[in-house]
Every structure is written in C-alpha cells, then in structure tokens.
Scaffold this active site. Structure first.
Site, PDB file in Angstrom:
ATOM      1  N   ASP A  10       0.870  -1.180   0.000  1.00 15.61           N
ATOM      2  CA  ASP A  10       0.000   0.000   0.000  1.00 15.61           C
ATOM      3  C   ASP A  10       0.902   1.224   0.000  1.00 15.61           C
ATOM      4  O   ASP A  10       2.108   1.133   0.254  1.00 15.61           O
ATOM      5  CB  ASP A  10      -0.894  -0.001   1.256  1.00 15.61           C
ATOM      6  CG  ASP A  10      -1.800   1.225   1.331  1.00 15.61           C
ATOM      7  OD1 ASP A  10      -2.328   1.647   0.282  1.00 15.61           O
ATOM      8  OD2 ASP A  10      -1.965   1.789   2.427  1.00 15.61           O
ATOM      9  N   SER A  11       0.286   2.388  -0.234  1.00 10.52           N
ATOM     10  CA  SER A  11       1.042   3.636  -0.164  1.00 10.52           C
ATOM     11  C   SER A  11       1.494   3.926   1.271  1.00 10.52           C
ATOM     12  O   SER A  11       2.390   4.729   1.480  1.00 10.52           O
ATOM     13  CB  SER A  11       0.164   4.785  -0.651  1.00 10.52           C
ATOM     14  OG  SER A  11      -1.023   4.827   0.116  1.00 10.52           O
ATOM     15  N   TYR A  42      -0.687   8.625  -2.214  1.00 10.52           N
ATOM     16  CA  TYR A  42      -0.620   8.452  -3.665  1.00 10.52           C
ATOM     17  C   TYR A  42      -1.842   9.083  -4.350  1.00 10.52           C
ATOM     18  O   TYR A  42      -1.796   9.447  -5.511  1.00 10.52           O
ATOM     19  CB  TYR A  42      -0.654   6.962  -4.040  1.00 10.52           C
ATOM     20  CG  TYR A  42       0.610   6.158  -3.839  1.00 10.52           C
ATOM     21  CD1 TYR A  42       1.709   6.651  -3.141  1.00 10.52           C
ATOM     22  CD2 TYR A  42       0.693   4.865  -4.361  1.00 10.52           C
ATOM     23  CE1 TYR A  42       2.841   5.872  -2.968  1.00 10.52           C
ATOM     24  CE2 TYR A  42       1.820   4.091  -4.207  1.00 10.52           C
ATOM     25  CZ  TYR A  42       2.901   4.592  -3.495  1.00 10.52           C
ATOM     26  OH  TYR A  42       4.007   3.814  -3.339  1.00 10.52           O
ATOM     27  N   GLY A  43      -2.945   9.119  -3.618  1.00 10.01           N
ATOM     28  CA  GLY A  43      -4.250   9.385  -4.224  1.00 10.01           C
ATOM     29  C   GLY A  43      -4.413  10.744  -4.870  1.00 10.01           C
ATOM     30  O   GLY A  43      -5.294  10.945  -5.690  1.00 10.01           O
ATOM     31  N   CYS A  73      -4.352  -1.390  -1.865  1.00 15.77           N
ATOM     32  CA  CYS A  73      -4.450   0.058  -2.034  1.00 15.77           C
ATOM     33  C   CYS A  73      -5.498   0.307  -3.113  1.00 15.77           C
ATOM     34  O   CYS A  73      -5.347  -0.172  -4.252  1.00 15.77           O
ATOM     35  CB  CYS A  73      -3.105   0.611  -2.466  1.00 15.77           C
ATOM     36  SG  CYS A  73      -3.134   2.390  -2.820  1.00 15.77           S
ATOM     37  N   THR A  75      -6.201   3.077  -4.582  1.00 10.23           N
ATOM     38  CA  THR A  75      -5.658   3.966  -5.606  1.00 10.23           C
ATOM     39  C   THR A  75      -4.860   3.188  -6.650  1.00 10.23           C
ATOM     40  O   THR A  75      -5.055   3.357  -7.853  1.00 10.23           O
ATOM     41  CB  THR A  75      -4.762   5.025  -4.927  1.00 10.23           C
ATOM     42  OG1 THR A  75      -5.559   5.704  -3.957  1.00 10.23           O
ATOM     43  CG2 THR A  75      -4.189   6.001  -5.917  1.00 10.23           C
ATOM     44  N   GLU A 152      -3.720   8.868   8.776  1.00  7.58           N
ATOM     45  CA  GLU A 152      -2.292   8.611   9.016  1.00  7.58           C
ATOM     46  C   GLU A 152      -1.788   9.402  10.230  1.00  7.58           C
ATOM     47  O   GLU A 152      -0.787   9.063  10.838  1.00  7.58           O
ATOM     48  CB  GLU A 152      -1.448   8.945   7.774  1.00  7.58           C
ATOM     49  CG  GLU A 152      -1.694   8.014   6.585  1.00  7.58           C
ATOM     50  CD  GLU A 152      -0.661   6.896   6.404  1.00  7.58           C
ATOM     51  OE1 GLU A 152       0.466   7.039   6.902  1.00  7.58           O
ATOM     52  OE2 GLU A 152      -1.009   5.875   5.767  1.00  7.58           O
ATOM     53  N   CYS A 186     -11.004   3.037  -0.195  1.00  9.06           N
ATOM     54  CA  CYS A 186      -9.602   3.245   0.160  1.00  9.06           C
ATOM     55  C   CYS A 186      -9.332   2.421   1.414  1.00  9.06           C
ATOM     56  O   CYS A 186     -10.160   2.397   2.333  1.00  9.06           O
ATOM     57  CB  CYS A 186      -9.380   4.728   0.425  1.00  9.06           C
ATOM     58  SG  CYS A 186      -7.802   5.108   1.204  1.00  9.06           S
ATOM     59  N   THR A 187      -8.192   1.751   1.437  1.00 12.35           N
ATOM     60  CA  THR A 187      -7.934   0.816   2.530  1.00 12.35           C
ATOM     61  C   THR A 187      -7.623   1.520   3.861  1.00 12.35           C
ATOM     62  O   THR A 187      -7.514   0.866   4.890  1.00 12.35           O
ATOM     63  CB  THR A 187      -6.789  -0.146   2.159  1.00 12.35           C
ATOM     64  OG1 THR A 187      -5.649   0.622   1.747  1.00 12.35           O
ATOM     65  CG2 THR A 187      -7.201  -1.074   1.040  1.00 12.35           C
ATOM     66  N   HIS A 188      -7.516   2.839   3.828  1.00 13.08           N
ATOM     67  CA  HIS A 188      -7.377   3.575   5.089  1.00 13.08           C
ATOM     68  C   HIS A 188      -8.723   3.756   5.796  1.00 13.08           C
ATOM     69  O   HIS A 188      -8.771   4.007   6.998  1.00 13.08           O
ATOM     70  CB  HIS A 188      -6.804   4.970   4.832  1.00 13.08           C
ATOM     71  CG  HIS A 188      -5.323   5.009   4.624  1.00 13.08           C
ATOM     72  ND1 HIS A 188      -4.724   4.499   3.512  1.00 13.08           N
ATOM     73  CD2 HIS A 188      -4.327   5.514   5.401  1.00 13.08           C
ATOM     74  CE1 HIS A 188      -3.410   4.700   3.594  1.00 13.08           C
ATOM     75  NE2 HIS A 188      -3.155   5.300   4.736  1.00 13.08           N
TER      76      HIS A 188
HETATM   77  N1  DGL Z   1      -4.707   3.125   1.065  1.00 15.25           N
HETATM   78  C1  DGL Z   1      -4.670   3.918  -0.129  1.00 15.25           C
HETATM   79  C2  DGL Z   1      -5.910   3.618  -0.968  1.00 15.25           C
HETATM   80  O1  DGL Z   1      -6.512   2.603  -0.697  1.00 15.25           O
HETATM   81  C3  DGL Z   1      -4.407   5.317   0.246  1.00 15.25           C
HETATM   82  C4  DGL Z   1      -4.257   6.195  -0.907  1.00 15.25           C
HETATM   83  C5  DGL Z   1      -3.279   7.299  -0.795  1.00 15.25           C
HETATM   84  O2  DGL Z   1      -2.110   7.032  -0.538  1.00 15.25           O
HETATM   85  O3  DGL Z   1      -3.699   8.424  -1.061  1.00 15.25           O
HETATM   86  O4  DGL Z   1      -6.310   4.308  -1.871  1.00 15.25           O
END
Ligand code: DGL
Length: 268
Positions: A10-11, A42-43, A73, A75, A152, A186-188
């Site tokens: 993931d990012s 990353y998004g 992730c 994204t 985060e 998004c996995t967050h």
């Molecule tokens: N966990 C990432 C996702 O699922 C986070 C994206 C990001 O880094 O912006 O999209």
C-alpha cells in the site's frame, strides 16, 4: 500447496486493514508487507506517478520469492492493476472488483455510494465493475482527499471535531442522494468506520474494499490449491520511512501489536 509468502503493499498504513483480514482468514500464510510511508499519499498524484511508484513497490516485493501479490491500495488497484498483472509472472490481485461485486450484491435500491481518493474516483473503475456485476445499479462517487492524511495522523476517533467536520462535508451529498450501500474504496477508511457509520446511519451497508480484496485472495488461493501448510505464518513489514513510527500506528490498523520484523528500506 505453496509455501511461498504473499506480498502485500500500500502507499502507507491503510493496507494493514487488508493484512488484518488476510491474517484472520489465512493464519498459516507468510505475509510480506510493504508500506510506502515515505511517499504517502498516492491518491492526489498523477496516473503516471502512481504507476511509477507502484512498479517500484512491486519490484521491491519481488525481491522475495512470492506466490502472489495483493495490491492493498484502492488507488493503485484502480490505476495500475491491469498493467502490474500483465508485467508480472505471478498473480497480482486488487481490491476493486471484489468490492464492486459485494456492493452490487448488497444494494437494494441500486444506489451505491463510493468514497475514495481523487485518483480512485477519477479512474471510473468502480462504475465499470459495478455495471458488469449489476447493470441496474448506479455508483455515486465522492473523492475524500483529506481522509488519508487525517487517518495517518491518528485523527479518526469519533468525537474528534476535525474528522467529524470533514466527514460531514464529504458524506452529506451521498446521504442526500439516498445511497443504501457505501463502498469504502480506500484501505485507510476502515479506521473511519465508526465516524462514517454514525453519520450515514445504521441502515447503510458499508463495504470495505480492503477486506473484500483479502477475501477474494483467500478464495483464489483455495481454488488454486496454493495454500501454505504450517500451523502459523510469519509476518514481516517493510516501510520507506521511519520504522518506529510505523510500529506505533500500525497496531491501530491491525488491531493488535505488531509482532513481526519491521524494517526501513530504500526503494525507487
Ligand atoms: N490506502 C490507499 C488507498 O486505498 C491510500 C491512498 C493514498 O495514498 O492516497 O487508496
């Protein structure tokens, strides 16, 4: 049987919500996680940059002997899954299709809300996958660029005025549209489940893309007879920024202490 590890990336930390589900479903599997904590998020980046970063993440994971890679992730799954799957000789799985399928099945009104990063919303990937699974359903997308930095930074607890305000702004249009199912694309976002659930109301079904991706990966391993055979797998974590910071926050995503090795690595 395949004793090789599963690579997950993931990012940043969000992919750990996928790891949590993988550990629950597949306790016997070795898992190697890479979180690009030095370059998250990353998004909000361009497609080209996301693809470049994702290729570097995969190249790092491929330094291990893996049986497959889960893109934990949203994204990267929406932006680079086809490319990464075509470029690598091992299975590369994403979270979009499993989550879209689950949402298409869950909806009764045919109105599915989708929240995700700007790149996820821009990609149109959920609209395509939901249309394939349930042509009668429509996706109502909403980008939520502030969610990842807030999560985060640990600002996801119910009652925190910052997250409550931001969530209300992002989710109000979806609530007004009357969606009955909401994809956390998004996995967050599973860390925001309480805040989001309280705002949207108990009648709305929340679908976590990360957990659905983990479930689909488990099904695929079973189908291919590629499960490992050992009582308990090991879990190793690699990050591109400070390892101590990672361990502190990671336990919130995993909902348990980080027990495996954590190491900072240079990539890119
Ligand atoms: N966990 C990432 C996702 O699922 C986070 C994206 C990001 O880094 O912006 O999209």
């Amino acid at each position: 049987m395949d004793q090789r590890a599963i690579g997950v990336f993931d990012s940043g930390l969000g992919g750990l919500t996928t790891v949590r589900e993988l550990k629950r479903l597949l306790p016997q599997e070795d898992i190697i996680y890479f979180g690009d904590t030095g370059r998250v998020p990353y998004g909000s980046r361009s497609r080209e940059t996301i693809i470049k970063y994702a290729r570097q993440d995969v190249a790092f994971l491929r330094t291990f002997d893996l049986k497959g890679i889960v893109i934990a992730c949203g994204t990267v799954s929406t932006t680079a899954l086809d490319l990464l799957a075509a470029e690598n000789p091992i299975p590369v799985l994403g979270v979009v299709e499993p989550a879209a399928r689950a949402a298409a099945l869950a909806t009764r009104s045919g109105k599915i809300g989708l929240i995700g990063t700007q790149a996820t919303i821009r990609s149109g990937a959920y609209e395509r996958s939901v249309a394939a699974a349930n042509p009668g359903a429509a996706v109502f997308p909403q980008a939520c660029p502030l969610f990842v930095p807030l999560v985060e930074n640990g600002r996801f607890h119910p009652g925190d005025p910052v997250i409550e305000t931001v969530a209300a702004e992002y989710l109000s249009p979806l609530k007004a549209l009357g969606v009955d199912t909401l994809v956390l694309g998004c996995t967050h976002y599973p860390l925001l489940e309480e805040v989001i659930g309280a705002f949207m109301g108990p009648e709305i079904t929340l679908i976590s893309a990360g957990a659905e991706g983990a479930r689909a990966a488990a099904v695929q391993l079973q189908k291919q007879d590629a499960m490992a055979k050992r009582p308990q797998g090991t879990h190793r974590y690699f990050v591109s920024d400070d390892a101590a910071d990672f361990s502190r926050l990671a336990s919130l995503f995993l909902r348990e202490d980080v027990t495996g090795e954590v190491q900072q690595v240079e990539i890119g």
